[in-house]
Design a protein around this motif. Structure first.
Motif, PDB file in Angstrom:
ATOM      1  N   PHE A   1      -1.687   3.812   5.224  1.00  0.00           N
ATOM      2  CA  PHE A   1      -1.653   4.397   3.694  1.00  0.00           C
ATOM      3  C   PHE A   1      -2.681   4.492   3.112  1.00  0.00           C
ATOM      4  O   PHE A   1      -2.869   4.997   1.938  1.00  0.00           O
TER       5      PHE A   1
ATOM      6  N   GLY B   1      -6.066   7.915   0.588  1.00  0.00           N
ATOM      7  CA  GLY B   1      -4.646   7.346   0.300  1.00  0.00           C
ATOM      8  C   GLY B   1      -3.516   8.179   0.549  1.00  0.00           C
ATOM      9  O   GLY B   1      -3.585   9.609   0.446  1.00  0.00           O
ATOM     10  N   LYS B   2      -2.594   7.642   0.905  1.00  0.00           N
ATOM     11  CA  LYS B   2      -1.144   8.550   1.140  1.00  0.00           C
ATOM     12  C   LYS B   2      -0.018   7.648   1.216  1.00  0.00           C
ATOM     13  O   LYS B   2      -0.217   6.456   1.405  1.00  0.00           O
ATOM     14  N   ASP B   3       1.111   8.283   0.996  1.00  0.00           N
ATOM     15  CA  ASP B   3       2.451   7.447   1.034  1.00  0.00           C
ATOM     16  C   ASP B   3       3.288   7.876   2.139  1.00  0.00           C
ATOM     17  O   ASP B   3       4.413   7.285   2.145  1.00  0.00           O
TER      18      ASP B   3
ATOM     19  N   LYS C   1       1.224   4.331  -1.515  1.00  0.00           N
ATOM     20  CA  LYS C   1      -0.388   4.867  -1.380  1.00  0.00           C
ATOM     21  C   LYS C   1      -1.425   4.015  -1.517  1.00  0.00           C
ATOM     22  O   LYS C   1      -1.076   3.196  -2.669  1.00  0.00           O
TER      23      LYS C   1
END
Length: 496
Positions: free
Chosen positions: A380, A385-387, A472
């Motif tokens: 993540f 960055g990501k969720d 995230k």
């Protein structure tokens, strides 16, 4: 072939960090004998734009941790018949049966592009050193999807005379050494250490074995320093957590632990040395050291990196006696599903490529062999960055879904602020969304077992999406994926 010191020994007084200021040094390997502590290091000479340029290994010694004798260059890759110039990577010296053995990483000219581990022998800690004709470890010893993974040896000679070699990037390997210390004696095994990068250091306190290792570089960070413990070098190894964070201005860190005159000292490197007007860099590092506290058969107390280093007073003996604590904090589980960490074997089979396998008879698998086919970390915090991370799949026949296995590794684990959930969707319809607990683990699969009464029927020819969701930017866990657009590794199993 013999190598002697390139310069006459000189002395300098210093206990603050960095310890050695006459040249850039890296990958410290301490060795104590009697009232003398020797520190063997690589020698950095990287110019701007170069990553590493390391022509040789050098040595410093002290009796009081304040006055250091510089013994100069004692060994070079060119002393080995197979060694390539400027490839003097991490090394370590140990003693056995009155002889001294210097295990060193270098590029092998007989196997272009591959790293190997060689050994030189001496009758004194300062040599002269006799480089051996054949490497102890070559690239073909460790089949894996990683190039140049045979680096950074640490060797430990146990009280019964048994000797162990540990090495590798980004997989940690272990093998017993033969009585002559020049060959492997048995099968190479994998030690599944969470967030492992490279540069392990194997040691022992009381009856407990410790591996300290640089961590998290393959998870999108500069290296920190983590550790694990075991009742035997063969495991099982239990991850214990982080000792210290990233080194100043250096993305590598490389530990070296020694017990000297009743105290534990941990050597590492950063990039704070300015030499002849030129500052440090990733290839211009400098050796540093700190006092550390280790409770016998117990934990290593996390420490702060300092400029004062060994100028600071050592900690009071016996002040740190906390018991080991479990890693990770539990998070709430949603009703109807159970998430269980699947432990990997501490004694995997001889075939390293089969170290991680799917369970028996998966109905669907995105990779034949997750260890070989899914070498890349995806988390993540990565790619800005990501969720969520997801994969789409279609089945060839109907399946009553009973279990999902994910090739899930590394990370810091879940807690109330950093959740993790597995989601299965058909188009816009959510079939299930289950919060799960995760404790950091090395190479291995983690499984979601679905209660019999709630197992969904997945239809053939319908496109489904399997998704891993989290906060995230968090570092909860890493879902391994293949290269060149290949999917994340997972497998599905059917049941009644």
């Amino acid at each position: 072939m013999l190598t002697v010191a390139a310069i006459a020994a000189t002395t300098a007084a210093n206990a603050a960090n960095p310890l050695f200021t006459d040249r850039w040094t890296a990958d410290p390997a301490p060795f104590a004998e009697g009232d003398t502590l020797y520190v063997y290091t690589g020698h950095d000479e990287a110019k701007d734009g170069e990553l590493f340029n390391m022509p040789n290994w050098v040595c410093y010694s002290t009796k009081d941790l304040k006055t250091w004798t510089n013994h100069g260059v004692l060994l070079s890759p060119l002393d080995f018949p197979f060694g390539k110039e400027k490839s003097a990577w991490a090394a370590q010296v140990v003693k056995k049966n009155g002889k001294y053995y210097w295990y060193a990483t270098m590029i092998n000219t007989r196997a272009p592009g591959a790293q190997s581990i060689g050994v030189a022998i001496a009758d004194s800690p300062l040599g002269p050193w006799r480089a051996q004709e054949r490497p102890v470890i070559v690239d073909t010893d460790t089949p894996s999807p990683y190039w140049g993974n045979d680096i950074d040896p640490t060797v430990f000679v146990d009280s019964d005379g048994t000797s162990w070699l540990v090495w590798g990037n980004p997989v940690c390997y272990i093998v017993k050494l033969s009585a002559n210390m020049l060959e492997k004696d048995g099968e190479i095994r994998v030690i599944p250490l969470p967030n492992y990068t490279e540069g392990p250091w194997l040691d022992k306190r009381g009856s407990t074995y410790y591996i300290i290792y640089p961590s998290r570089a393959h998870q999108g960070y500069g290296e920190s320093m983590d550790y694990a413990t075991a009742p035997s070098p063969e495991g099982p190894w239990t991850y214990r957590g982080r000792i210290t964070g990233e080194a100043k201005w250096s993305y590598t860190i490389h530990p070296g632990l020694v017990h000297f005159k009743g105290r534990d000292i941990l050597f590492y490197h950063n990039a704070t040395l300015k030499l002849n007007g030129v500052g440090g860099a990733c290839g211009r590092r400098c050796v540093t050291a700190e006092w550390v506290e280790i409770s016998p058969n117990g934990p290593i107390k996390p420490f702060c990196q300092t400029e004062e280093g060994l100028d600071l007073p050592p900690p009071s003996k016996g002040a740190y006696a906390e018991s080991f604590k479990p890693v990770g904090k539990p998070s709430a589980k949603k009703d109807g599903f159970k998430f269980a960490e699947i432990a990997v074997s501490p004694k995997p089979r001889r075939n390293i490529s089969a170290f991680v396998e799917w369970g028996k008879d998966p109905a669907f698998k995105s990779a034949e062999n997750p260890f070989m086919d899914a070498p890349e970390c995806d988390g993540f915090n990565m790619k800005g960055g990501k969720d969520a991370m997801s994969e789409k799949f279609t089945l060839a026949s109907d399946l009553r879904l009973a279990r999902i296995d994910l090739y899930l590794t590394d990370g810091d684990g879940t807690d109330s602020d950093n959740p993790l959930s597995i989601v299965l969707r058909e188009g816009d319809k959510t079939i299930f969304d289950v919060g799960v607990d995760y404790i950091p683990q090395g190479y291995g699969t983690a499984g979601l077992a679905i209660d019999k009464a709630k197992r969904p029927l997945l239809k053939a020819g319908v496109e489904y999406t399997l998704e891993l969701r989290g906060k995230k930017g968090s570092s909860v866990a890493y879902w391994r994926r293949g290269r060149d657009g290949k999917p994340h590794a997972f497998a599905l199993y059917g049941g009644k």
